[in-house]
Structure formats: C-alpha cells, structure tokens
Design a protein around this motif. Structure first.
Motif, PDB file in Angstrom:
ATOM      1  N   LEU A  70       0.824  -1.205   0.000  1.00 37.64           N
ATOM      2  CA  LEU A  70       0.000   0.000   0.000  1.00 37.64           C
ATOM      3  C   LEU A  70       0.863   1.262   0.000  1.00 37.64           C
ATOM      4  CD1 LEU A  70      -2.830   1.271   0.148  1.00 37.64           C
ATOM      5  CD2 LEU A  70      -2.650   1.132   2.648  1.00 37.64           C
ATOM      6  N   VAL A  71       1.861   1.291   0.854  1.00 31.55           N
ATOM      7  CA  VAL A  71       2.750   2.459   0.921  1.00 31.55           C
ATOM      8  C   VAL A  71       3.505   2.634  -0.395  1.00 31.55           C
ATOM      9  CG1 VAL A  71       4.831   3.365   2.039  1.00 31.55           C
ATOM     10  CG2 VAL A  71       2.955   2.487   3.428  1.00 31.55           C
ATOM     11  N   LEU A  72       4.033   1.543  -0.944  1.00 29.35           N
ATOM     12  CA  LEU A  72       4.751   1.639  -2.220  1.00 29.35           C
ATOM     13  C   LEU A  72       3.828   2.083  -3.344  1.00 29.35           C
ATOM     14  CD1 LEU A  72       7.087  -1.477  -2.116  1.00 29.35           C
ATOM     15  CD2 LEU A  72       7.751   0.923  -1.968  1.00 29.35           C
ATOM     16  N   TRP A  73       2.615   1.559  -3.366  1.00 22.78           N
ATOM     17  CA  TRP A  73       1.666   1.926  -4.407  1.00 22.78           C
ATOM     18  C   TRP A  73       1.336   3.407  -4.340  1.00 22.78           C
ATOM     19  CZ3 TRP A  73      -4.089   2.164  -4.090  1.00 22.78           C
ATOM     20  CH2 TRP A  73      -4.674   2.256  -5.362  1.00 22.78           C
ATOM     21  N   LEU A  74       1.061   3.900  -3.133  1.00 20.87           N
ATOM     22  CA  LEU A  74       0.734   5.317  -2.985  1.00 20.87           C
ATOM     23  C   LEU A  74       1.938   6.208  -3.297  1.00 20.87           C
ATOM     24  CD1 LEU A  74      -1.525   5.192   0.190  1.00 20.87           C
ATOM     25  CD2 LEU A  74      -2.235   5.540  -2.188  1.00 20.87           C
ATOM     26  N   LEU A  75       3.114   5.823  -2.826  1.00 21.14           N
ATOM     27  CA  LEU A  75       4.307   6.635  -3.090  1.00 21.14           C
ATOM     28  C   LEU A  75       4.729   6.577  -4.552  1.00 21.14           C
ATOM     29  CD1 LEU A  75       6.472   5.980   0.092  1.00 21.14           C
ATOM     30  CD2 LEU A  75       5.221   8.056  -0.518  1.00 21.14           C
ATOM     31  N   SER A  76       4.371   5.497  -5.239  1.00 20.28           N
ATOM     32  CA  SER A  76       4.746   5.393  -6.660  1.00 20.28           C
ATOM     33  C   SER A  76       4.024   6.425  -7.510  1.00 20.28           C
ATOM     34  CB  SER A  76       4.470   3.985  -7.182  1.00 20.28           C
ATOM     35  OG  SER A  76       3.084   3.761  -7.291  1.00 20.28           O
ATOM     36  N   MET A  77       2.948   6.991  -6.984  1.00 20.83           N
ATOM     37  CA  MET A  77       2.191   7.994  -7.724  1.00 20.83           C
ATOM     38  C   MET A  77       2.714   9.404  -7.500  1.00 20.83           C
ATOM     39  SD  MET A  77      -1.639   6.595  -7.342  1.00 20.83           S
ATOM     40  CE  MET A  77      -1.835   4.881  -6.941  1.00 20.83           C
ATOM     41  N   THR A  78       3.796   9.536  -6.766  1.00 23.00           N
ATOM     42  CA  THR A  78       4.392  10.842  -6.517  1.00 23.00           C
ATOM     43  C   THR A  78       5.594  11.035  -7.420  1.00 23.00           C
ATOM     44  OG1 THR A  78       5.943  10.109  -4.811  1.00 23.00           O
ATOM     45  CG2 THR A  78       3.689  10.632  -4.096  1.00 23.00           C
ATOM     46  N   TYR A 134       6.229  -3.843  -9.266  1.00 17.49           N
ATOM     47  CA  TYR A 134       7.274  -2.843  -9.507  1.00 17.49           C
ATOM     48  C   TYR A 134       7.023  -2.130 -10.834  1.00 17.49           C
ATOM     49  CZ  TYR A 134      11.922  -0.930 -10.454  1.00 17.49           C
ATOM     50  OH  TYR A 134      12.968  -0.101 -10.749  1.00 17.49           O
ATOM     51  N   PHE A 135       6.800  -2.909 -11.891  1.00 16.60           N
ATOM     52  CA  PHE A 135       6.584  -2.301 -13.202  1.00 16.60           C
ATOM     53  C   PHE A 135       5.238  -1.582 -13.272  1.00 16.60           C
ATOM     54  CE2 PHE A 135       9.817  -5.500 -14.438  1.00 16.60           C
ATOM     55  CZ  PHE A 135      10.770  -4.588 -14.830  1.00 16.60           C
ATOM     56  N   PHE A 136       4.231  -2.112 -12.604  1.00 12.08           N
ATOM     57  CA  PHE A 136       2.931  -1.433 -12.550  1.00 12.08           C
ATOM     58  C   PHE A 136       3.071  -0.072 -11.875  1.00 12.08           C
ATOM     59  CE2 PHE A 136      -0.634  -0.541  -9.665  1.00 12.08           C
ATOM     60  CZ  PHE A 136      -1.583  -0.193 -10.603  1.00 12.08           C
ATOM     61  N   CYS A 137       3.721  -0.053 -10.709  1.00 12.05           N
ATOM     62  CA  CYS A 137       3.890   1.215  -9.983  1.00 12.05           C
ATOM     63  C   CYS A 137       4.760   2.191 -10.761  1.00 12.05           C
ATOM     64  CB  CYS A 137       4.495   0.969  -8.597  1.00 12.05           C
ATOM     65  SG  CYS A 137       3.357   0.197  -7.444  1.00 12.05           S
ATOM     66  N   ARG A 138       5.750   1.669 -11.445  1.00 15.93           N
ATOM     67  CA  ARG A 138       6.622   2.524 -12.229  1.00 15.93           C
ATOM     68  C   ARG A 138       5.852   3.216 -13.350  1.00 15.93           C
ATOM     69  NH1 ARG A 138      10.073  -0.409 -15.909  1.00 15.93           N
ATOM     70  NH2 ARG A 138       8.473   0.288 -17.293  1.00 15.93           N
ATOM     71  N   ASN A 139       4.846   2.540 -13.880  1.00 16.06           N
ATOM     72  CA  ASN A 139       4.091   3.089 -15.002  1.00 16.06           C
ATOM     73  C   ASN A 139       2.844   3.862 -14.590  1.00 16.06           C
ATOM     74  OD1 ASN A 139       5.824   2.130 -16.989  1.00 16.06           O
ATOM     75  ND2 ASN A 139       4.882   0.105 -16.887  1.00 16.06           N
ATOM     76  N   VAL A 140       2.503   3.868 -13.295  1.00 16.50           N
ATOM     77  CA  VAL A 140       1.288   4.553 -12.845  1.00 16.50           C
ATOM     78  C   VAL A 140       1.329   6.026 -13.203  1.00 16.50           C
ATOM     79  CG1 VAL A 140       0.075   5.357 -10.776  1.00 16.50           C
ATOM     80  CG2 VAL A 140       0.564   2.955 -11.062  1.00 16.50           C
ATOM     81  N   ASN A 141       2.465   6.682 -13.016  1.00 16.82           N
ATOM     82  CA  ASN A 141       2.559   8.108 -13.314  1.00 16.82           C
ATOM     83  C   ASN A 141       2.405   8.396 -14.805  1.00 16.82           C
ATOM     84  OD1 ASN A 141       2.855   9.148 -10.762  1.00 16.82           O
ATOM     85  ND2 ASN A 141       5.063   8.871 -10.753  1.00 16.82           N
ATOM     86  N   SER A 144      -2.824   8.158 -17.175  1.00 17.94           N
ATOM     87  CA  SER A 144      -3.800   8.935 -16.402  1.00 17.94           C
ATOM     88  C   SER A 144      -4.904   8.006 -15.913  1.00 17.94           C
ATOM     89  CB  SER A 144      -4.378  10.044 -17.256  1.00 17.94           C
ATOM     90  OG  SER A 144      -5.057   9.487 -18.353  1.00 17.94           O
ATOM     91  N   GLY A 145      -5.659   8.500 -14.997  1.00 18.39           N
ATOM     92  CA  GLY A 145      -6.768   7.713 -14.498  1.00 18.39           C
ATOM     93  C   GLY A 145      -6.822   7.681 -12.988  1.00 18.39           C
ATOM     94  N   GLY A 146      -5.704   7.921 -12.351  1.00 19.54           N
ATOM     95  CA  GLY A 146      -5.686   8.017 -10.905  1.00 19.54           C
ATOM     96  C   GLY A 146      -5.851   6.705 -10.176  1.00 19.54           C
ATOM     97  N   ILE A 147      -6.072   6.855  -8.885  1.00 20.03           N
ATOM     98  CA  ILE A 147      -6.130   5.709  -7.982  1.00 20.03           C
ATOM     99  C   ILE A 147      -7.324   4.817  -8.277  1.00 20.03           C
ATOM    100  CG2 ILE A 147      -6.457   5.049  -5.567  1.00 20.03           C
ATOM    101  CD1 ILE A 147      -4.764   7.410  -4.778  1.00 20.03           C
ATOM    102  N   LEU A 148      -8.481   5.392  -8.553  1.00 19.31           N
ATOM    103  CA  LEU A 148      -9.671   4.565  -8.768  1.00 19.31           C
ATOM    104  C   LEU A 148      -9.543   3.662  -9.987  1.00 19.31           C
ATOM    105  CD1 LEU A 148     -12.570   7.006  -7.863  1.00 19.31           C
ATOM    106  CD2 LEU A 148     -11.655   5.113  -6.529  1.00 19.31           C
TER     107      LEU A 148
END
Length: 186
Positions: A70-78, A134-141, A144-148
C-alpha cells in the motif's frame, strides 16, 4: 529515461542490495556476533518447536506485506516514485543477502538449503507479483486515471499477497522443519 534504463534498476538495485546485505552481515559479525544472530536463531528455534505457524503468523505476514504494498503503491504515484521503488528493491536484496549470509554462517554449507527453503513456496507467488507490482507502480505516473482506475490491479496484487501469506504461514514452517531434519540442523 530511455527504454533500456527503465528495466535495469530492478536487477541492478537488487544485486547491489544483496552484496550490501552480505557485506553488512560480515561487518556486523566482527563487532557483536551474539546480538546479530539472535533473530535468525529465534526463528530457527521457533520452527523447531512449531511456534511459527497458524493464524497469528498469517495475520502478521499479510499485514506486513499489505502495508508495504500500500505504501509503495501510494508513493509510486508521486514524483519520488522511482526513487522509493528502487530503494525498496535495494532493501529486498539487502535482506536476502543478509539472510543467506546468516544461514551459512550459522549452519555452514547446510545453510544454503535452509535459506532456499525459507523462501519456498511463497516466493513462487511473491517474486512474480513484486516484479509485476514494480513495473505497474513505475508506469502509474505515465498513465492517467488516478487511484480509482488503478485499484482493481492493486486488489489483484492484494489477493496474490493473501495467497502467498497463507503459504508462508502454514506451509513454509513445515518445509523448514523438514529440510532442517534432512540436514540435521533441528
């Protein structure tokens, strides 16, 4: 960053972390061997007496893995996402290097099978999930689409963590005990 450098940090940071964990273990051994090996010995004694399985262990493992994810997922969006993810991979490698070094230090060559057994069978789920995560979080930024929009993927990761935590809590202690008996460690 170019395409090649996007994929190299995972392996690079894990290998550097594993080397650092090994060096850290041997440097710490020179200063205070008894306190350094206490955690490893406590784990082995708990496996020996059968105190490490069951629901309390499962709950502890799942909470720990879930909170980390959870922490990594949220921080990956920063904007610090890649630094955080690479640091997490480095820490994982460091922990693995330290654990393997501790097991071989405690049990000699028999420590290698114990080190491998300590990661089986749950790492058959954790490793691919962490790599994909890891690759999912890396590509989150980049998307677009956000957390939801990304939350179904995170829920799938949580279900995989749940299955792996179950294996780690209920099956792994039995495997560790069995391998320990084969190599006359327990």
């Amino acid at each position: 960053m170019n395409q090649t450098s996007d994929y190299m940090p995972l392996l690079f940071f894990w290998l550097i972390g594993a080397a650092a964990g090994t060096l850290l273990f041997f440097a710490a051994c020179q200063s205070d061997e008894a306190s350094l090996l206490a955690d490893s010995q406590i784990m082995m004694n708990a496996v020996r007496t059968g105190q490490t399985s069951g629901f309390p262990l499962f709950r502890y493992i799942f909470q720990r893995r879930f909170l980390t994810a959870l922490v990594l997922w949220l921080l990956s969006m920063t904007q610090f996402g890649m630094a955080v993810l690479n640091s997490a991979v480095f820490c994982c490698g460091m922990t693995n290097g330290f654990a393997v070094s501790a097991m071989t230090y405690l049990y000699g060559i028999s420590g290698y099978p114990i080190a491998v057994a300590s990661g089986f069978p749950h790492n058959l789920i954790y490793l691919p999930v962490w790599i994909l995560f890891y690759f999912f979080c890396r590509n989150v930024n980049r998307h677009s689409g956000g957390i939801l929009r990304q939350s179904p993927y995170f829920l799938a990761v949580c279900v995989a963590f749940l299955a792996a935590a179950f294996l780690e809590a209920y099956l792994n202690p039995w495997i560790l005990e069995w391998i320990g008996q084969i190599f006359n460690i327990f």
